[in-house]
Design a protein around this motif. Structure first.
Motif, short mmCIF file in Angstrom:
data_model
loop_
_atom_site.label_atom_id
_atom_site.label_comp_id
_atom_site.label_asym_id
_atom_site.label_seq_id
_atom_site.Cartn_x
_atom_site.Cartn_y
_atom_site.Cartn_z
N GLU A 68 -4.53 5.37 3.13
CA GLU A 68 -4.27 5.24 1.69
C GLU A 68 -5.46 5.68 0.84
OE1 GLU A 68 -2.28 1.97 -1.23
OE2 GLU A 68 -4.14 1.35 -0.26
N HIS A 69 -6.65 5.28 1.20
CA HIS A 69 -7.83 5.65 0.40
C HIS A 69 -7.95 7.16 0.31
CE1 HIS A 69 -12.13 6.20 -0.59
NE2 HIS A 69 -11.97 5.09 -1.29
N LYS A 104 0.85 -1.19 0.00
CA LYS A 104 0.00 0.00 0.00
C LYS A 104 0.89 1.24 0.00
CE LYS A 104 -0.55 0.32 5.06
NZ LYS A 104 -1.53 0.35 6.18
N ASN A 146 -8.76 0.24 -4.35
CA ASN A 146 -9.52 1.05 -3.39
C ASN A 146 -10.84 1.54 -3.94
OD1 ASN A 146 -8.01 1.98 -0.65
ND2 ASN A 146 -6.47 1.53 -2.22
N ARG A 164 -3.44 0.65 -7.08
CA ARG A 164 -3.99 0.86 -5.75
C ARG A 164 -5.29 1.66 -5.81
NH1 ARG A 164 -3.13 -2.81 -2.47
NH2 ARG A 164 -3.97 -1.42 -0.88
#
Length: 237
Positions: free
Chosen positions: A91-92, A64, A133, A129
């Motif tokens: 991360e999102h 991530k 997500n 990613r």
């Protein structure tokens, strides 16, 4: 590097990544087996899947992003500045914030993204990613249907290759041979996982990521025959 690029149209960036789970034992049994299969060639007989897991951050399927640092040039008359900022933490959210910046400020046809080894690592990693997500890709990362000359990405490592696709040169080596000042860091990329999970020092990772972003810009300036940035021209915002 015959034709000079409009440097103010380029967004320079670097990312730092870690394993998505801190420990191998936290993975599901299915994910453990998938990890073993994914890394079989790289591990060979030298490491077990568990021993190799500290490198999981390299793969978007098992890692991530914890920081994206970006930098861009601004000009006011003869005054040149390079503004650096970072997206970090969850991360999102950092991916959403990065996407919003692209769509708000770097969404024109003339805008380009630039990273060192970006075409093989940073750009696809961010895109993967985002999909994981559940985030729709911004135009600058959505390469579906685009011809090679339509892809809005610059890779300083690719430029340095001059067509030699067997050649890998690290950013650290490139700054050294080009006489670009590079402050000594107390971490490198291989240590980011430990700094994040064991030291809980995200600030150290952000500083490291921002330094690499500045270094990418300095390298491109050198490639174009321009003066590199002085410390006074670098603004952290």
């Amino acid at each position: 590097m015959q034709r000079k690029l409009q440097i103010e149209n380029i967004l320079f960036l670097d990312i730092e990544t870690v394993p998505e789970n801190e420990n191998f034992e936290n993975l599901t049994e299915e994910k453990k087996e998938l990890w073993a299969q994914k890394t079989k060639y790289q591990r060979k007989e030298d490491f077990t899947p568990e021993e190799f897991y500290d490198r999981a951050g390299i793969w978007a399927e098992f890692g991530k992003i914890v920081c994206i640092s970006v930098g861009y040039f601004t000009f006011k008359g003869t005054i040149r500045n390079f503004r650096v900022t970072s997206f970090y933490g969850d991360e999102h959210q950092l991916l959403l914030d990065f996407k919003n910046m692209l769509e708000t400020h770097f969404n024109k046809p003339q805008h380009l993204l630039c990273a060192h080894n970006g075409k093989e690592f940073d750009f696809p990693y961010i895109a993967r990613r985002m999909i994981i997500n559940g985030i729709a890709l911004p135009n600058k990362l959505n390469l579906m249907g685009k011809k090679p000359w339509e892809i809005p990405h610059i890779d300083t490592m690719e430029l340095w290759r001059f067509g030699d696709y067997k050649h890998f040169t690290s950013l650290k080596l490139l700054t050294n041979i080009l006489n670009i000042p590079s402050p000594k860091d107390d971490i490198d990329g291989s240590m980011v996982r430990a700094v994040f999970y064991e030291q809980n020092d995200l600030d150290k990772i952000i500083i490291y990521c921002e330094k690499d972003t500045v270094a990418v810009a300095q390298v491109l300036l050198k490639f174009q025959g321009d003066d590199i940035l002085s410390p006074e021209e670098i603004l952290h915002v």
